[in-house]
Scaffold this active site. Sequence first.
Site, PDB file in Angstrom:
ATOM      1  N   ARG A  53      -3.776   2.598 -16.259  1.00 39.97           N
ATOM      2  CA  ARG A  53      -3.456   2.408 -14.844  1.00 39.97           C
ATOM      3  C   ARG A  53      -2.605   3.580 -14.353  1.00 39.97           C
ATOM      4  NH1 ARG A  53       1.233   2.562 -15.181  1.00 39.97           N
ATOM      5  NH2 ARG A  53       1.507   2.508 -12.934  1.00 39.97           N
ATOM      6  N   ALA A  55      -2.705   6.151 -10.717  1.00 36.57           N
ATOM      7  CA  ALA A  55      -3.809   6.913 -10.143  1.00 36.57           C
ATOM      8  C   ALA A  55      -4.313   8.070 -11.034  1.00 36.57           C
ATOM      9  CB  ALA A  55      -3.419   7.390  -8.742  1.00 36.57           C
ATOM     10  N   ARG A  96     -11.873  -0.117  -9.409  1.00 33.65           N
ATOM     11  CA  ARG A  96     -10.697  -0.347  -8.553  1.00 33.65           C
ATOM     12  C   ARG A  96     -10.892   0.477  -7.276  1.00 33.65           C
ATOM     13  NH1 ARG A  96      -4.865  -0.194 -11.197  1.00 33.65           N
ATOM     14  NH2 ARG A  96      -4.453  -1.587  -9.443  1.00 33.65           N
ATOM     15  N   ASP A 244      -1.198   6.122  -4.407  1.00 37.51           N
ATOM     16  CA  ASP A 244      -2.579   5.906  -4.855  1.00 37.51           C
ATOM     17  C   ASP A 244      -3.574   6.588  -3.946  1.00 37.51           C
ATOM     18  OD1 ASP A 244      -0.946   3.488  -5.974  1.00 37.51           O
ATOM     19  OD2 ASP A 244      -2.710   3.785  -7.231  1.00 37.51           O
TER      20      ASP A 244
END
Length: 361
Positions: A53, A55, A96, A244
Amino acid sequence: MKKNIMNFENVALNEQEDALIILDQTKLPCEIKMLHLKDLKDIWQAIYKLQVRGAPAIGIAAGFGLYLAAKNIDTNDYESFFSKFHEAKEFLNSSRPTAVNLSWALNRMEKIVINNHNKNISEIKELLREECIAIKTEDIFTCKKIGEYGLTLIKNGDGILTHCNAGQLATSKYGTALAPIHLGRERGMNFRVYCDETRPLLQGARLSTFELIADGVDTTLICDNMASQVMKNGWINAVFVGADRIAANGDSCNKIGTSGLAILAKYYGIPFYVLAPTSTIDMNISKGSDIIIEQRPSEEITEMWYEKRMAPNDVKVYNPAFDVADNELITGIITEYGIARQPFSKSLEEIFKSAKNNKRG
Ligand code: MRU
């Protein structure tokens, strides 16, 4: 050298095994477990479940994952190779929605296939291998540069508030928001870092405190609702967060809770900085409200981390994973090419100009 979390590679390509190796972040800080992933579906799951996890780390993992998928495509015909490659790319891209680094890395890989359509498939596969390795190598350099620029804004002993984990665990080295802290440590400096625990997935409590303590940083954990109090106490000199996706006007999307911190920082007159690579800036998105915000399962709030469920069975749950800090609340956006300041629509364009010149030079 004592092996601690700072010496682990959290995303790597193992060419002997043809596997993506990740440090399973869902197990931290209790257990250090490496996952060896070969199957595209398992890589998709690892991204969706936040085993990898942050970005930049998602982008690196996706690049390696797509290369491994390409390697397994058994054809010498370009059209059929491209169609299978594109399918794998779109599949990974669906894991995602918010962090733009995912599609950024996948598009970089696809560009290699498109630009080299006249080469044979084994040559294309080799170029894909080089590209995914380059994505990771560049990330180390990028994070270090962000750290350098960030260090110009703080002094030894300062108090920094951070949210979520935008540290080494979220990248390949140093991190983004935590890069100045880790780089400062290499230079004998120390800071007082306050980590929001970051409900509901506790990236601050489980990950940021873990890596900061491992690096010898003076670290204090607070619940998310204590941020105002530590600011009021005068303990915070600057807020450093990651991102992000950053829109062309500077609106910055990051872990849910970031926008509230930006509002608090403005109220208390504390500078609020977003630290992110240019790969996180999406110039195709003009403003933050156009960014797709990932919605996560309700169990993350009602039962995860608890021995038994802590909310009535029939309660409605709203669980957005990210929010957007409006650009007028942001003091600066720190990238590998310098610090962008208001008006961001102009300064971010300048940042991309220097990026282009730098690549040419
Ligand atoms: O849901 P996560 O844990 O992937 O969210 C991570 C963040 O919001 C980070 O702050 C962001 O990705 C920057 S990581 C350098």
